[in-house]
Design an enzyme around this catalytic site. Structure first.
Site, PDB file in Angstrom:
ATOM      1  N   TRP A  30      41.780  47.828  36.053  1.00 21.65           N
ATOM      2  CA  TRP A  30      41.057  48.500  37.131  1.00 21.65           C
ATOM      3  C   TRP A  30      41.285  50.003  37.163  1.00 21.65           C
ATOM      4  O   TRP A  30      40.698  50.692  37.982  1.00 21.65           O
ATOM      5  CB  TRP A  30      41.524  47.910  38.474  1.00 21.65           C
ATOM      6  N   ASN A  31      42.184  50.536  36.330  1.00 20.55           N
ATOM      7  CA  ASN A  31      42.531  51.959  36.507  1.00 20.55           C
ATOM      8  C   ASN A  31      41.445  52.900  35.968  1.00 20.55           C
ATOM      9  O   ASN A  31      41.208  53.955  36.527  1.00 20.55           O
ATOM     10  CB  ASN A  31      43.905  52.289  35.909  1.00 20.55           C
ATOM     11  N   LYS A  62      35.846  40.299  30.395  1.00 17.10           N
ATOM     12  CA  LYS A  62      36.233  40.103  31.792  1.00 17.10           C
ATOM     13  C   LYS A  62      36.767  41.439  32.265  1.00 17.10           C
ATOM     14  O   LYS A  62      37.863  41.855  31.895  1.00 17.10           O
ATOM     15  CB  LYS A  62      37.315  39.027  31.936  1.00 17.10           C
ATOM     16  N   ALA A  63      35.934  42.114  33.043  1.00 22.76           N
ATOM     17  CA  ALA A  63      36.408  43.368  33.629  1.00 22.76           C
ATOM     18  C   ALA A  63      37.189  43.010  34.891  1.00 22.76           C
ATOM     19  O   ALA A  63      37.239  41.848  35.298  1.00 22.76           O
ATOM     20  CB  ALA A  63      35.227  44.276  33.929  1.00 22.76           C
ATOM     21  N   GLU A  90      38.333  42.235  38.532  1.00 26.95           N
ATOM     22  CA  GLU A  90      37.680  41.736  39.755  1.00 26.95           C
ATOM     23  C   GLU A  90      37.774  42.780  40.874  1.00 26.95           C
ATOM     24  O   GLU A  90      37.075  42.686  41.879  1.00 26.95           O
ATOM     25  CB  GLU A  90      38.359  40.433  40.225  1.00 26.95           C
ATOM     26  N   GLY A 142      46.254  46.280  29.583  1.00 30.89           N
ATOM     27  CA  GLY A 142      46.902  45.915  30.845  1.00 30.89           C
ATOM     28  C   GLY A 142      48.404  45.963  30.710  1.00 30.89           C
ATOM     29  O   GLY A 142      48.930  46.707  29.879  1.00 30.89           O
ATOM     30  N   SER A 143      49.079  45.151  31.502  1.00 36.02           N
ATOM     31  CA  SER A 143      50.540  45.240  31.552  1.00 36.02           C
ATOM     32  C   SER A 143      51.188  44.522  30.369  1.00 36.02           C
ATOM     33  O   SER A 143      50.592  43.634  29.753  1.00 36.02           O
ATOM     34  CB  SER A 143      51.052  44.655  32.863  1.00 36.02           C
ATOM     35  N   GLU A 159      46.631  46.907  24.111  1.00 33.07           N
ATOM     36  CA  GLU A 159      46.804  48.279  24.633  1.00 33.07           C
ATOM     37  C   GLU A 159      47.564  48.115  25.950  1.00 33.07           C
ATOM     38  O   GLU A 159      46.965  47.803  26.988  1.00 33.07           O
ATOM     39  CB  GLU A 159      45.411  48.866  24.827  1.00 33.07           C
ATOM     40  N   CYS A 165      48.073  54.607  31.763  1.00 31.53           N
ATOM     41  CA  CYS A 165      49.127  54.048  30.899  1.00 31.53           C
ATOM     42  C   CYS A 165      49.909  55.136  30.182  1.00 31.53           C
ATOM     43  O   CYS A 165      51.060  54.936  29.829  1.00 31.53           O
ATOM     44  CB  CYS A 165      48.540  53.023  29.929  1.00 31.53           C
ATOM     45  N   GLU A 188      57.673  50.700  34.545  1.00 32.15           N
ATOM     46  CA  GLU A 188      56.536  51.626  34.584  1.00 32.15           C
ATOM     47  C   GLU A 188      56.103  51.820  36.041  1.00 32.15           C
ATOM     48  O   GLU A 188      55.726  50.854  36.705  1.00 32.15           O
ATOM     49  CB  GLU A 188      55.375  51.017  33.785  1.00 32.15           C
TER      50      GLU A 188
HETATM   51  P1  NAD Z   1      48.988  42.581  36.241  1.00 33.28           P
HETATM   52  O1  NAD Z   1      49.994  42.526  35.185  1.00 33.28           O
HETATM   53  O2  NAD Z   1      48.878  41.425  37.185  1.00 33.28           O
HETATM   54  O3  NAD Z   1      47.531  42.780  35.642  1.00 33.28           O
HETATM   55  C1  NAD Z   1      47.176  43.787  34.721  1.00 33.28           C
HETATM   56  C2  NAD Z   1      45.714  43.512  34.346  1.00 33.28           C
HETATM   57  O4  NAD Z   1      45.663  42.282  33.641  1.00 33.28           O
HETATM   58  C3  NAD Z   1      44.790  43.298  35.557  1.00 33.28           C
HETATM   59  O5  NAD Z   1      43.537  43.857  35.260  1.00 33.28           O
HETATM   60  C4  NAD Z   1      44.677  41.780  35.697  1.00 33.28           C
HETATM   61  O6  NAD Z   1      43.449  41.353  36.240  1.00 33.28           O
HETATM   62  C5  NAD Z   1      44.783  41.338  34.270  1.00 33.28           C
HETATM   63  N1  NAD Z   1      45.385  40.037  34.121  1.00 33.28           N
HETATM   64  C6  NAD Z   1      46.434  39.525  34.776  1.00 33.28           C
HETATM   65  N2  NAD Z   1      46.729  38.289  34.330  1.00 33.28           N
HETATM   66  C7  NAD Z   1      45.819  38.019  33.369  1.00 33.28           C
HETATM   67  C8  NAD Z   1      45.580  36.912  32.511  1.00 33.28           C
HETATM   68  N3  NAD Z   1      46.357  35.826  32.504  1.00 33.28           N
HETATM   69  N4  NAD Z   1      44.541  36.986  31.656  1.00 33.28           N
HETATM   70  C9  NAD Z   1      43.750  38.081  31.588  1.00 33.28           C
HETATM   71  N5  NAD Z   1      43.928  39.149  32.354  1.00 33.28           N
HETATM   72  C10 NAD Z   1      44.950  39.133  33.230  1.00 33.28           C
HETATM   73  O7  NAD Z   1      49.242  43.870  37.031  1.00 33.28           O
HETATM   74  P2  NAD Z   1      48.446  44.747  38.075  1.00 33.28           P
HETATM   75  O8  NAD Z   1      49.117  44.605  39.399  1.00 33.28           O
HETATM   76  O9  NAD Z   1      46.972  44.615  38.039  1.00 33.28           O
HETATM   77  O10 NAD Z   1      48.845  46.132  37.451  1.00 33.28           O
HETATM   78  C11 NAD Z   1      50.221  46.455  37.456  1.00 33.28           C
HETATM   79  C12 NAD Z   1      50.759  46.849  36.155  1.00 33.28           C
HETATM   80  O11 NAD Z   1      49.884  46.634  35.078  1.00 33.28           O
HETATM   81  C13 NAD Z   1      50.992  48.330  36.158  1.00 33.28           C
HETATM   82  O12 NAD Z   1      52.247  48.595  36.686  1.00 33.28           O
HETATM   83  C14 NAD Z   1      50.886  48.693  34.741  1.00 33.28           C
HETATM   84  O13 NAD Z   1      52.132  48.495  34.140  1.00 33.28           O
HETATM   85  C15 NAD Z   1      49.981  47.687  34.156  1.00 33.28           C
HETATM   86  N6  NAD Z   1      48.638  48.203  33.890  1.00 33.28           N
HETATM   87  C16 NAD Z   1      48.465  48.835  32.712  1.00 33.28           C
HETATM   88  C17 NAD Z   1      47.226  49.360  32.414  1.00 33.28           C
HETATM   89  C18 NAD Z   1      46.986  50.077  31.126  1.00 33.28           C
HETATM   90  O14 NAD Z   1      46.061  50.875  31.056  1.00 33.28           O
HETATM   91  N7  NAD Z   1      47.715  49.786  30.059  1.00 33.28           N
HETATM   92  C19 NAD Z   1      46.194  49.253  33.334  1.00 33.28           C
HETATM   93  C20 NAD Z   1      46.395  48.583  34.537  1.00 33.28           C
HETATM   94  C21 NAD Z   1      47.647  48.051  34.798  1.00 33.28           C
END
Ligand code: NAD
Length: 481
Positions: A154-155, A178-179, A181, A231-232, A253, A287, A384
């Site tokens: 979402w960022n 899947k963008a 939600e 993502g994370s 990534e 990130c 992070e």
């Molecule tokens: P999160 O770990 O729950 O989710 C990160 C992303 O992954 C979200 O978009 C979420 O919808 C998706 N996601 C979660 N579980 C998934 C699954 N099983 N399958 C597919 N997608 C899934 O964390 P959050 O609360 O949304 O974000 C917090 C942390 O995530 C941040 O502290 C940061 O470390 C990391 N993050 C990193 C980036 C990046 O650009 N690398 C972007 C957003 C968040």
């Protein structure tokens, strides 16, 4: 159709059609600046995902067979449409994600450039002819890997999806994405640019749902040939393991915890201004955001004073209000994390020089924050932060600073400030990161690769390397007689 907030009704896009999910279940979409519900995102049922997979399989056949010049034209037309629509896309992005309107509109324009870069690179997905025995033609072809399953956060509501969509389509792949939600309408607007440009049905499918259900379903499907995730780290490891179980490659990534090393010979004021500007972009939810400021002890007082001045000059507010330079955090989880990280650091002896709490107003705002005296064991120096919080830590010896910078399992971005060519070379050689910026905090550019080492993931996005994950290499030897 739009709601009272001027926010579009969100739909899935499957096989060229906009549709509601078959579960009938939805999740609320919240404006982070006001905490008001502005819409509902439909959640896909397994049957919707199966339709998306079927569409991607059929779409792949059509799209890979489309002549590359025609594919490139369609992608360029989509980029032109996005450029025309950037102001509206930016407004929608600010409503759902919170970033200032200028940043949001700029992101929409910039990602049109990402698309153009990939579109042009599609024409350069060259193979090779290799010298061989007489009578034998030995070639290497690069072919689209097949339908891609992609998951983005979402960022960067436009940047995240566009990096995956444009690279996949340029390579000749189809994609089910899947963008987030939490920021679904920006992704919808991107998809609309592609459909309006004439992309064949099924080449690009957009779904939303319960993230874990959607990813497990798509990754397990034999239709999908590549898993691409931003993502994370924990979620990346989970999805990479799921992909490994079914022997699929993945592009990861993931997060980082970028060190900034300000060496004894740097200009502390210039370094503080540049680092602070980078720190507060997108409220620190990037990130590659600088997140540990290791400053030589001889400069730390001057650096800190200038950094605090820059933090206090940030105008925090609703991204739609003119003059706002930093919006709210995108979701309540981030606010809670930042409150927890600050409280933990303070409990261990850190001092808050500015910020440190949410301002007294509705919305998920957190004040630009600068901390000193942060002990080594504070969670903030290991986890992070993904928010507008800057711990400043003095060092006396460069090797000690490099040791601290490299001590974490992350390895995405790193930054260094120095006036010495020899020190710059030492930082370049020794910092464990996929992206290093010296004497500035450079953002990503289309022409150069981005990606991590260690827990920050693998594979590269951007640059000529961007198509690598989406192409497979095939050796063909052909004996003529
Ligand atoms: P999160 O770990 O729950 O989710 C990160 C992303 O992954 C979200 O978009 C979420 O919808 C998706 N996601 C979660 N579980 C998934 C699954 N099983 N399958 C597919 N997608 C899934 O964390 P959050 O609360 O949304 O974000 C917090 C942390 O995530 C941040 O502290 C940061 O470390 C990391 N993050 C990193 C980036 C990046 O650009 N690398 C972007 C957003 C968040």
């Amino acid at each position: 159709m739009t709601t009272d907030h001027g926010y579009p009704a969100v739909r899935l896009h499957i096989a060229g059609e906009w549709c509601q999910g078959g579960t009938g279940r939805t999740a609320p979409i919240v404006n982070p600046a006001t905490e008001e519900v502005i819409g509902e995102v439909p959640l896909a049922a397994p049957a919707d995902l199966d339709r998306a997979l079927e569409a991607a399989a059929a779409g792949f056949k059509v799209w890979r067979a489309t002549p590359v010049a025609e594919r490139t034209d369609i992608l360029h037309t989509a980029a032109d449409l996005l450029t025309e629509r950037a102001a509206e896309v930016g407004r929608i992005m600010t409503l759902e994600q919170g970033k200032p309107l200028a940043e949001a509109t700029g992101e929409a324009r910039r990602v049109a450039g990402t698309l153009r870069w990939h579109a042009d690179d599609a024409r350069r997905a060259y193979g090779r002819i290799i010298p061989a025995e007489p009578g034998t033609v030995l070639t290497v072809r690069r072919e689209p890997i097949g339908p891609v399953a992609a998951f983005v956060p979402w960022n960067f509501p436009a940047g995240g999806p566009m990096r995956k969509i444009s690279a996949a389509l340029a390579a000749g792949c189809s994609i089910v994405i899947k963008a987030s939600e939490e920021t679904p309408a920006t992704a919808m607007e991107l998809v609309r640019c592609f459909t309006d440009a004439g992309l064949p049905a099924g080449a690009l499918n957009l779904v939303f749902g319960e993230p874990a259900e959607v990813s497990a379903h798509l990754i397990a499907s034999p239709v999908v040939r590549l898993v691409a995730f931003t993502g994370s780290v924990p979620v990346g490891k989970l999805l990479a393991a799921q992909a490994g179980q079914v022997m699929k490659p993945s592009l990861m990534e993931l997060g980082g915890h970028a060190p900034v090393i300000v060496c004894a010979d740097a200009d502390p004021v210039r370094a503080a201004r540049k680092a602070a500007r980078a720190k507060f972009v997108n409220a620190g939810q990037v990130c590659t955001s600088p997140s540990r400021f290791l400053v030589h002890e001889s400069l730390v007082a001057e650096f800190t004073a200038e950094f605090v001045k820059a933090a206090e000059a940030v105008v925090v507010g609703d991204g739609l209000e003119p003059g706002t330079t930093m919006g709210p955090l995108a979701n309540e989880r981030r606010l809670k994390s930042l409150e927890r990280l600050t409280a933990d650091a303070v409990a261990r002896g850190a001092k808050v020089l500015t910020g440190g709490e949410r301002p007294d107003r509705p919305g998920w705002f957190f004040a630009p924050t600068v901390l000193t005296d942060v002990p080594e064991d504070a969670e903030l120096l290991h986890e992070e932060p993904f928010g507008p919080i800057a711990p400043i830590v003095p060092f006396s010896d460069l090797d000690e600073a490099l040791g601290a910078a490299n001590a974490l399992p992350y390895g995405l971005a790193a930054y260094g400030f120095t006036d010495s060519a020899a020190t710059a070379e030492k930082l370049s050689a020794e910092l464990e990161a996929g992206i290093l910026s010296l004497n500035h905090c450079g953002g990503s550019v289309h022409e150069a690769p981005s990606g991590g080492v260690k827990d920050s993931g693998y594979g590269r996005e951007g640059g000529p390397e961007a198509l690598d994950a989406y192409l497979v290499t095939k050796r063909v030897s052909h004996q003529l007689a």
